[in-house]
Each structure stands twice: as structure tokens, then as C-alpha cells.
Design an enzyme around this catalytic site. Sequence first.
Site, PDB file in Angstrom:
ATOM      1  N   HIS A 301     -52.560  53.040 135.205  1.00 37.55           N
ATOM      2  CA  HIS A 301     -53.145  52.266 135.231  1.00 37.55           C
ATOM      3  C   HIS A 301     -53.162  51.806 133.242  1.00 37.55           C
ATOM      4  O   HIS A 301     -54.167  52.831 132.367  1.00 37.55           O
ATOM      5  CB  HIS A 301     -53.999  51.663 135.256  1.00 37.55           C
ATOM      6  N   TYR A 474     -57.011  56.355 132.117  1.00 37.92           N
ATOM      7  CA  TYR A 474     -56.819  57.745 133.170  1.00 37.92           C
ATOM      8  C   TYR A 474     -56.824  58.039 134.857  1.00 37.92           C
ATOM      9  O   TYR A 474     -57.748  58.971 135.513  1.00 37.92           O
ATOM     10  CB  TYR A 474     -58.498  58.059 132.755  1.00 37.92           C
ATOM     11  N   HIS A 475     -56.049  57.449 135.211  1.00 40.70           N
ATOM     12  CA  HIS A 475     -55.643  56.766 136.599  1.00 40.70           C
ATOM     13  C   HIS A 475     -53.642  57.888 136.712  1.00 40.70           C
ATOM     14  O   HIS A 475     -53.355  56.888 137.723  1.00 40.70           O
ATOM     15  CB  HIS A 475     -55.801  56.340 136.994  1.00 40.70           C
ATOM     16  N   PRO A 476     -53.693  58.799 136.507  1.00 38.70           N
ATOM     17  CA  PRO A 476     -51.735  59.451 136.446  1.00 38.70           C
ATOM     18  C   PRO A 476     -52.437  59.487 137.941  1.00 38.70           C
ATOM     19  O   PRO A 476     -52.885  60.253 138.443  1.00 38.70           O
ATOM     20  CB  PRO A 476     -51.926  60.408 135.425  1.00 38.70           C
TER      21      PRO A 476
END
Length: 556
Positions: A301, A474-476
Site C-alpha cells: 500500500h 509498511y504493508h508488504p
Amino acid sequence: MSTDIDRIAGESFDHVVVGGGSAGCVVAARLALARRSVLLLEAGPPDDDWFIRMPATFVRVIGTERTWMYRTEPQPHAAGRTLHVPQGRTLGGGSSVNAMVYIRGTPADYDGWRDAGCAGWGWSDVLPAFVRSERNERFAGPWHGTEGLLHVSDPRHRHPLCRAFVAAAREIGLPANDDFNGERQEGVGFYQTTTFRGRRDSTAASFLRAARAHDNLVVRTGAHVLRVHCEAARACAVVWRDAAGGERVAHARSDIVLAAGALATPKILQLSGIGPGSELQRFGIPVVASLPGVGANFHDHLEVGVYGRARRANSLAGNDAGARAMWHGLRWFGSRTGLLTSNVVECGGFVDTAGGGRPDLQFHVLPVLVGDVDREPHAGHGLSINPCFLRPRSRGRVGLSSADPMAPIRFDGAYLCEAEDVHTLMRGVRLARRILRAPAMQRAVSAEIEPAAAAAIDDAALEAYVRARAKTVYHPAGTCRMGVDAMAVVDAQLRVHGVGGLRIADASVMPALPSGNTNAPTIMIAERCAQFLLDGEAAAQSVHAPSKSSRQAAHA
């Protein structure tokens, strides 16, 4: 890569869980509470830092020894920048360093997983796991749990700038929503958070704490996993390096679970000989299972900021030093109230900007001017409205840069390579600027700082701003995705294709990101992984146990 592990000091457990983050703490705790012997390995230190426990101070943890600071290769579609993706490196992982926003996504997200070949992962399948985890202080009924281990609560602090955003968004026609995890996601309001009585409730503070009293759970921090050892295409041990640099081995009598996250899990797999065969051979790594999908399908995201100057010196800026910081600290320690109970990202919402029938954009709103890991924020007091696209189309890849386990990964996020990702962010910026100029917001904000002071901005300038300012949330995810096709890495029971005794339970298995923050969905995946393991062992015991009639015959 040596396969002789007999000479390395070792110990044996039923299960070894690699990664003590949001997912790993859940898997380890559930297995330990079911009386399985478990070793949990976490590369980082314990979660014994007050900046972790105080909700508002999580930004103080980013960039310390308690986070991994991953860096992409230069991104040609993001103005040639190198983007930074911090990830948790402590017990609790992301749930110990994130903004604590509790969002599950929409039913359509999970029905999409099911329809893409992940049988048993539709909304009706995953909702019970969400409910089982949750201990919600306000909501109940079919959508929420009240007896789980993870506390979910309303914010104790509501900043005036956040109140102004919610009022302004409603003034331009967006509906109010006080439960983004209920029947309807669309609307604006205040987020519920993974907090309890003014304190962060990570999976280490909730799940792991519930199991720590059991002597069948061993937790090792400062444990850097080097590889999974396989024999005859079955994972049977984990080789890891302790804080002193010595190699250790942990044997698993049953399954090993990788829960190191979407950037570290594919690295560990490839170091173990599981991944794209030609790539592994290039680094001299013997191929255990040729799985071309390991490291592929990376997505994340992204958001981009719209910044307004506050009329009063009332933002969060300036509260982290001197007498003010001391006052806020004393208040938090004394009563768990006040500014330090804020999760900073107090409010936001979900909007359908494309007319597709469900939200494609999320707002993260902060009552302070923020920058990025490598960019200082604007000076003074203000508000940051960050529109974030929910279903990215761009796909990148994670790979090895060396056969050395301590070497950094090769990481191409392929950020903004698909035009629709850019267009969604542009729509979000335009909407955020409208909200910034609504009456309720104008009473709190004097002027727009970026992207432009003037009301008008043309498409070319706005696109350039998005490409130059977009940053990760920070949503890998997605680098070891679940499925049945040739690029899938795990099956619907989270078992690695072609390798026995090895499962993955983290955001890397997501075929596509859910529509919102990823901590709650990652916990759900971990809940289901633990249940798969326990159900499988129960079934095996049932098969091998003699029936009542056979026992009677044996004693006749």
C-alpha cells in the site's frame, strides 16, 4: 551450503516457528497452549521498551534496533527514488511498532482469494478466525469477538484536528462510520485500535504472554535464522545464529512454520534451496524445490500526503521534549490517559473514488506534519491527510543479492509501474484537498502547504507530485502467495508446495492485499495456520488410534 548439521549444537521440539512478529507470536502461542512443544525464534530484541508500550511514541522505535530498514532499488516510476520499508524486528513484530489501527478488509477481498484458487479462504471461512482473536470493548454480535486474546478498543484520545477532519469530510458528503469492520466499510470516523486501557496490545503482549507460563514454549531473541534444513524434500530443522555469532540447530518433529514477513520469508526460503531454480543455482545454492513464485508478486500500500497549516499551535509537534514531554509521561504512567494514549493515526475513512461499488481508497489522518524515513517533515503545526490506494496493481520482486544469509535482499518494489495506481492516488489527493477546504477544516487549518497553496492544480503537476511523494504504508505482502497455479508457493493449508513439514503464516501468503491495514489479517492467517496444524495432528492421531472394537478384540 553445508547440509551437515549433526556437528552443530541442537535441540528438538514439536514445532519451530521462525519470526516472533504479529503472526509468529500467534502461531507459537496457540500451539503451546495446545500442549505442543514450540521454539519461537526472533532475530530482534524483546519488546521491553516503553516507546513500544506507549501508543503515541511508536515513531521513536522506527529506525532503531527494533526495526529492519529495507531499501528498494531505485524506482523509475517513483521519480527514481529509493523507498524505505521498515518492518518490525522485536517480539510482536509489526504489532509492536505499528500505528495499531485494527482493520480487516472487506468480504469481497477474501471471496476474491477463494475465487482465485484458495479454497476455504472466503469471507465466511475467515470471519470465525477474526472473531476468535478479538476481544472488542464495544462491539459484539456476528461481526466481532469479545473473548479473544487481542484487545481492540476505542481511542482514549481524540485530537481536535482529527475531529475537524471527520466533520469536514461529512460536510462534503462522505458518510459517518463508527465501525469499519462491521457491515459497511465505507465512510469516515475514528479507528478502533489494538490497545487496552491506554497501552499497546501487540501479539507479544496478548497471545505470547498468555502462553509464556507454559514450559513447553521456548522463546529465543537475538536469533538470526540462516536457513531451513531439508532431507528428502522434507523440512526437518532450522539453522540459526545466536547473538554471540555461534550456529545452532533446532530440529522439528512436526512442521516448521515460517512467519518472518513478506520480505524475510522469501529470503529464508531461497537460502534454503526453495525458490526460482536458476536463481538459486546462480548463487551456488542446491535446489530443494524449484518454485518460481518465491519472491514474486510483491505489492504494498502506498499513500501520499496533503498537508495543512494549523491555525493554532495545537498539533502533536513539540510535545516530545522538555516539560511537555514530562507532563504527558507522568499522566500516562499515572492514569493511562492523555496524549500518549493516542495512536497518532486516530481517524480516517474509506471512499469509493472510481465508482466500482466498494472503497478503493483509505485515509490515514495524523494531527501533525509528517515526512518520511528519508525526508524531514514541514516545520510548525499542522495536519497530514494521507490518501492510500487499497488494491495496488503494481507487482515487484524480492530476491537474494548473495548466498550470505547476512547480506541484504535484492528488492524491486516496482512501485507505481501501473498507471491505475497513480490515478487512484491522484483522485485521493484531489478529495483530500476538498476536505481541507471544507468549513469545519477551514476553522482549524489556515492554508494548504502541499501539494499547492492555490486551489487549482493541473493533472501533470499532480501526477509529478504523486510520483515524487508517494511512500509505503509498511504493508508488504504477496511474495509467497497461496494458490494452485505454477507461481503459487503454498496451498490452501499454507503448506509449501513440494516440501513436506514446512508452512508459511504471514502476509507473504496473501494473493492480494486486503482493503486496509494488514495487522489484523496477518493475525487471522496465523490463527488459521495453528488450527490447520492442530486439526491435522488430531486427524492423524485418530487414524492411528485403535478403535474401541479392536481394543476389545485385543483383550479378548
